[in-house]
Design an enzyme around this catalytic site. Structure first.
Site, short mmCIF file in Angstrom:
data_model
loop_
_atom_site.label_atom_id
_atom_site.label_comp_id
_atom_site.label_asym_id
_atom_site.label_seq_id
_atom_site.Cartn_x
_atom_site.Cartn_y
_atom_site.Cartn_z
N TYR A 182 -4.32 -9.83 -7.00
CA TYR A 182 -2.77 -9.85 -7.84
C TYR A 182 -2.70 -8.94 -8.90
O TYR A 182 -1.58 -8.39 -8.72
CB TYR A 182 -2.57 -11.27 -8.28
N LYS A 186 0.08 -6.10 -8.65
CA LYS A 186 1.42 -5.73 -9.58
C LYS A 186 1.34 -4.49 -10.20
O LYS A 186 2.15 -3.94 -10.42
CB LYS A 186 1.14 -7.01 -10.45
#
Length: 320
Positions: A182, A186
């Site tokens: 993740y 990002k």
């Protein structure tokens, strides 16, 4: 910085696209833009959920001008088809909010051969943006600076990216945890923003030559109550306990509040040219991590990521 969606200008005649617009932050982003007169295209994977979301907004705003754009970010063919369909419908695009995302999901490879979070959060939005940029530049050429904008939703979760930022040797990070994957996706959103700003933002050769100026922002919406929490639950009880404590102390905000930073960057008159290319969290709440990692500020890493992405996406046929 204080901002409220009520201060947005009249957006009649302006066209926006919001990915992941049928729920959470995206839903309220669509609703507020439409409330101020914009024609908004809500991107959703499920036509049923998208149609229901539009119907809910129209109950409160009967005159809302919202159309559904079917798009599944886990399927790049779907992204390209949606972009090309939009380009047959409109002759201008004033704002693109790359809002959709998944968080800390179990390891999965998409049908296109990329790790799910990497594709959903970054690659698919890169492809969508690439297809829409020519129209956005044409729109910008006829309007004052700041009239055309791109917003990439990122997260303080980028601080959890791998050492060195982007693991080009193994972008799937198969043997790592969901939060590392993740964080990498990002971080890529922030680096993408920096590349877009350098290429099309204020002071760029493109802007100086009158070829169109686009303001670009990467947005950390803050700790917000959205359906992303579902994936957190599946990725570990520890994080669920953390979220429960944060809720108890009122540190997790409703999704409506989570949309405000996106709305400021997408359409507020109060945004300044010098804020293009930056990382936004307008509320600056106590305890909210609002700094960028060293990797997020690394211009060489941004260039390397853009080169990798462009080469691979062209080789796979998603862009020309």
């Amino acid at each position: 910085m204080t901002f409220h969606p009520d201060t947005l200008p009249d957006l009649k005649g302006k066209v926006f696209i919001v990915t992941g617009g049928n729920s959470g932050i995206g839903y309220y982003t669509v609703a507020h833009l439409a409330e101020h007169g914009a024609h908004v295209y809500m991107c959703a994977r499920s036509p049923e959920k998208g149609t229901a979301a539009i119907a809910n907004i129209k109950k409160m705003q009967p005159s809302a001008n919202i159309d559904l754009l079917k798009m599944d970010l886990m399927d790049l063919t779907s992204v390209v088809v949606a972009a090309k369909h939009f380009l047959t419908l409109e002759t201008a695009l004033h704002g693109l909010v790359n809002n959709a995302g998944i968080m800390a999901t179990p390891f999965e490879m998409t049908k296109d051969g990329h790790e799910a979070q990497w594709q959903t959060n970054y690659l698919a939005h890169w492809v969508l943006t690439e297809h829409l940029l020519p129209l956005m530049l044409r729109t910008a050429k006829t309007l004052p600076p700041g009239s055309v904008r791109i917003v990439n939703l990122t997260s303080s979760g980028h601080l959890g990216a791998p050492k060195g930022g982007i693991n080009f040797k193994d972008l799937s990070l198969k043997d790592s945890g969901p939060w590392l994957r993740y964080g990498q996706s990002k971080l890529a959103n922030i680096l993408h923003t920096k590349t877009l700003h350098k290429t099309y933002g204020p002071g760029s050769p493109n802007a100086r030559n009158g070829e169109g100026e686009i303001w670009v922002s990467s947005v950390h919406p803050g700790l917000v109550e959205t359906n992303l929490a579902t994936s957190v639950g599946e990725s570990g009880l520890g994080m669920m306990r953390v979220f429960s404590v944060l809720r108890m102390f009122g540190l997790i905000w409703p999704a409506d509040n989570g949309s405000w930073t996106s709305l400021f960057c997408a359409a507020s008159r109060d945004m300044k040219a010098e804020q293009s290319g930056t990382y936004f969290e307008i509320f600056r709440r106590f305890g909210e991590p609002r700094w960028q990692s060293g990797a997020a500020k690394d211009g060489n890493l941004a260039e390397g990521l853009e080169e990798w992405t462009e080469e691979v996406m062209r080789k796979e046929g998603w862009v020309r």
